[in-house]
Design a protein around this motif. Structure first.
Motif, PDB file in Angstrom:
ATOM      1  N   PHE A 361       0.812  -1.220   0.000  1.00 56.55           N
ATOM      2  CA  PHE A 361       0.000   0.000   0.000  1.00 56.55           C
ATOM      3  C   PHE A 361       0.848   1.275   0.000  1.00 56.55           C
ATOM      4  O   PHE A 361       0.602   2.181   0.789  1.00 56.55           O
ATOM      5  CB  PHE A 361      -0.957   0.003   1.202  1.00 56.55           C
ATOM      6  N   GLY A 363       1.832   4.906  -0.566  1.00 56.17           N
ATOM      7  CA  GLY A 363       0.893   6.017  -0.640  1.00 56.17           C
ATOM      8  C   GLY A 363      -0.092   6.013   0.514  1.00 56.17           C
ATOM      9  O   GLY A 363      -0.709   7.029   0.813  1.00 56.17           O
ATOM     10  N   TYR A 364      -0.232   4.846   1.155  1.00 53.79           N
ATOM     11  CA  TYR A 364      -1.130   4.702   2.300  1.00 53.79           C
ATOM     12  C   TYR A 364      -0.420   4.015   3.475  1.00 53.79           C
ATOM     13  O   TYR A 364      -1.058   3.447   4.351  1.00 53.79           O
ATOM     14  CB  TYR A 364      -2.367   3.880   1.906  1.00 53.79           C
ATOM     15  N   ASP A 365       0.911   4.087   3.478  1.00 49.24           N
ATOM     16  CA  ASP A 365       1.656   3.370   4.515  1.00 49.24           C
ATOM     17  C   ASP A 365       1.441   3.945   5.902  1.00 49.24           C
ATOM     18  O   ASP A 365       1.744   3.283   6.900  1.00 49.24           O
ATOM     19  CB  ASP A 365       3.153   3.336   4.171  1.00 49.24           C
ATOM     20  N   HIS A 366       0.928   5.183   5.999  1.00 49.72           N
ATOM     21  CA  HIS A 366       0.598   5.703   7.332  1.00 49.72           C
ATOM     22  C   HIS A 366      -0.556   4.913   7.938  1.00 49.72           C
ATOM     23  O   HIS A 366      -0.663   4.808   9.164  1.00 49.72           O
ATOM     24  CB  HIS A 366       0.253   7.193   7.262  1.00 49.72           C
ATOM     25  N   ILE A 367      -1.399   4.336   7.091  1.00 53.87           N
ATOM     26  CA  ILE A 367      -2.525   3.552   7.586  1.00 53.87           C
ATOM     27  C   ILE A 367      -2.088   2.135   7.925  1.00 53.87           C
ATOM     28  O   ILE A 367      -2.354   1.638   9.029  1.00 53.87           O
ATOM     29  CB  ILE A 367      -3.668   3.535   6.549  1.00 53.87           C
ATOM     30  N   THR A 368      -1.413   1.460   6.982  1.00 52.95           N
ATOM     31  CA  THR A 368      -1.010   0.075   7.259  1.00 52.95           C
ATOM     32  C   THR A 368      -0.038  -0.003   8.434  1.00 52.95           C
ATOM     33  O   THR A 368      -0.061  -0.953   9.209  1.00 52.95           O
ATOM     34  CB  THR A 368      -0.410  -0.584   5.998  1.00 52.95           C
ATOM     35  N   PRO A 389       2.247   9.279   4.462  1.00 54.32           N
ATOM     36  CA  PRO A 389       1.870   8.767   3.138  1.00 54.32           C
ATOM     37  C   PRO A 389       3.029   8.757   2.145  1.00 54.32           C
ATOM     38  O   PRO A 389       2.989   8.031   1.147  1.00 54.32           O
ATOM     39  CB  PRO A 389       0.769   9.740   2.677  1.00 54.32           C
ATOM     40  N   ASP A 400       1.767  15.880   4.850  1.00 56.14           N
ATOM     41  CA  ASP A 400       2.084  14.480   5.129  1.00 56.14           C
ATOM     42  C   ASP A 400       2.446  14.292   6.597  1.00 56.14           C
ATOM     43  O   ASP A 400       2.113  13.261   7.207  1.00 56.14           O
ATOM     44  CB  ASP A 400       3.242  14.022   4.238  1.00 56.14           C
TER      45      ASP A 400
END
Length: 557
Positions: A361, A363-368, A389, A400
């Protein structure tokens, strides 16, 4: 050993320092509890003597202490309306934080705009988060990095690392320290190789740079002393090799010179410098896994064993120590990694990057990574290093930094709730009481980022009333529950709205920017452009709405 005393030495001698008292106030515990945890090595207070005074790299003219003119406010704080054990410093809203950041008189230093407000890091108190910033050889500036610092503090960072690798590193670092009320960390090896190749790095350069950064006021150093020459063969079959910049640089130095890691060889000399200024070790995980396939492998565990040895050596030298942890770990292995570090490193505070629990993911690594960070916090990680992100793809910008901080505030707070930190859930309970009472202004006051919550509410409905745009009046379960006499839901007298329905006070400048970015209805002086106060003619209002939806206006013949 000289009479210079660190927090660790003072704690072991039975002395409660002013910094320990401040941390106790922030955490809602006794000063003796903090002293005991510091003495045990399970809690650290990264507090360089120069940053404590805000002396701008000069020798402080006075010692900060309780009741001193330059001392921080002794009052506890917490979310709006917090009382008793709920007055936890970490549970402040963005609005509360920004008020302090923009107050020029708050925590003013001797020679710098700001000075340090001591922070404790340990698994027996609230979970902390760290933000990473830093200029690169191709992007950013000192001004940009100071702005990122302020955004990080505003959105909840408890510490910050300057990882600059380009530009004026010394000036940028000093500016960050001088404007920070939170502990600042660095990776000194980045500055050691400016203007030279890693192969040219000498022992003298290492010690000179450690001394310079300690004198500037850096509160903790990431030192990759656990990557040993004998560990390198364990890397050969890894999918992503060495993903730590410091670890890869030192591996190259060892291979070129055929010698042991110079940070390991000079560990006692480095410790002596750090003790003089009371800089805390953050022992770097130079062999952390950079993908799920490499997690918990022999290389990672071999380095962890060496870090356990170095924890004991640092403590013997009187230097506070925390240990950095893995970056990519499957969710089912996170708890095991936390427990293993506690065992191997004698319960030194564990400071973990993420960990990311998937690799697909970008671009969405702050979530994972926040998912992994929540699990890490639940199992005793003391501090979570945020991921933005832009992880794996570029240099973070201010937005970011904001996204990373918010994701990790969620993770840290969820971890505190799961661990049963006294008073932590009162914040959630107060907001739930306001929500059940349909008190929108109170909800937004209590929300961590009330400006964003208000903007998203007003995007659809510019009235604070007993329903929202999701359900409308007839379908609102909160309103129905409040109306049922037998239920206590929504009836707390302290959380009732002033009126059943009132116009929204409007969105903030930040909220307007958010709505504009979402392609929502434009806002004029806190009102949608189609509002009757702005567009009294119905056809004009309809045109505004059609334009916002991307619908082409009908052409007349």
């Amino acid at each position: 050993m000289s009479t210079v005393s660190t927090q660790l030495e003072a704690a072991r001698a039975g002395t409660i320092t002013a910094e320990m008292e401040r941390v106790a106030t922030r955490e809602g515990v006794t000063p003796e509890m903090i002293r005991s945890e510091v003495a045990r090595g399970r809690l650290v207070i990264p507090a360089n003597k120069h940053h404590l005074a805000g002396s701008a790299a000069t020798t402080p003219t006075r010692t900060w202490g309780r009741g001193a003119e330059s001392g921080p406010d002794d009052l506890a704080t917490g979310h709006p309306g917090a009382t008793g054990p709920a007055r936890l410093w970490v549970n402040q809203t963005v609005t509360q934080r920004w008020t302090e950041i923009t107050d020029a008189t708050h925590l003013k230093g001797e020679h710098a705009p700001k000075r340090l407000d001591p922070t404790g890091i340990g698994r027996m108190i609230t979970t902390k988060i760290n933000a990473n910033i830093g200029a690169s050889p191709v992007a950013s500036s000192t001004h940009d990095e100071v702005e990122k610092l302020q955004w990080a503090q505003k959105y909840g960072a408890d510490t910050l690392m300057d990882l600059s690798t380009g530009g004026d590193l010394v000036g940028c670092r000093q500016a960050i320290i001088d404007h920070a009320t939170i502990p600042i960390g660095t990776v000194p090896i980045y500055s050691m190789i400016l203007g030279r190749s890693i192969e040219e790095l000498s022992y003298d350069v290492i010690l000179e740079e450690i001394e310079r950064q300690a004198r500037q006021g850096v509160d903790y150093f990431t030192i990759h002393a656990g990557v040993l020459r004998e560990h390198l063969p364990l890397i050969e079959r890894r999918m992503t090799g060495i993903v730590s910049r410091g670890g890869s640089l030192l591996a190259k130095w060892m291979i070129h010179h055929g010698k042991q890691n110079p940070m390991y060889e000079l560990f006692d000399e480095i410790s002596a410098i750090m003790r003089q200024y009371d800089v805390t070790y953050s022992l770097g995980d130079g062999l952390r896994p950079g993908c799920l396939a490499d997690a918990s492998d022999p290389a990672q565990l071999a380095e962890l064993s060496t870090l356990g040895e170095l924890v004991a050596r640092a403590r013997d030298a009187g230097v506070q120590t925390m240990v950095e942890g893995p970056g990519h770990v499957p969710l089912d292995q996170v708890g095991t990694n936390m427990r293993l570090e506690q065992h191997v490193c004698d319960d030194a505070p564990f400071y973990v990057l993420g960990p990311l629990v998937t690799d697909v993911f970008p671009g969405y690594d702050h979530i994972t990574s926040a998912i992994g960070a929540t699990e890490a916090a639940r199992h005793g990680a003391a501090m979570l290093c945020y991921v933005t992100p832009k992880e794996h793809v570029g240099l973070p910008k201010a937005q970011d930094v904001m996204a990373g901080c918010i994701a990790y505030k969620i993770a840290a707070h969820a971890g505190d709730l799961a661990r049963g930190i006294a008073g932590a859930r009162e914040w959630d309970d107060d907001l739930s009481r306001a929500r059940a009472a349909l008190n929108w202004p109170k909800q937004f006051e209590l929300a961590f980022d009330g400006d964003t919550a208000r903007a998203l509410h007003d995007e659809d409905l510019e009235v604070d009333t007993d329903f929202c745009a999701m359900c409308g009046h007839d379908w609102c379960s909160m309103r129905i529950s409040k109306e049922i006499v037998a239920f206590t839901s929504g009836k707390d007298t302290a959380f009732q709205p002033d009126r059943k329905a009132m116009p929204s006070p409007g969105v903030s400048e930040q909220g307007k920017e958010l709505l504009a970015a979402r392609g929502s209805l434009p806002v004029v002086e806190g009102r949608h452009a189609c509002h009757s106060d702005v567009s009294p003619v119905a056809s004009d209002a309809a045109l505004v709405q059609d334009t916002a939806r991307g619908k082409q206006p009908e052409r007349t013949a």
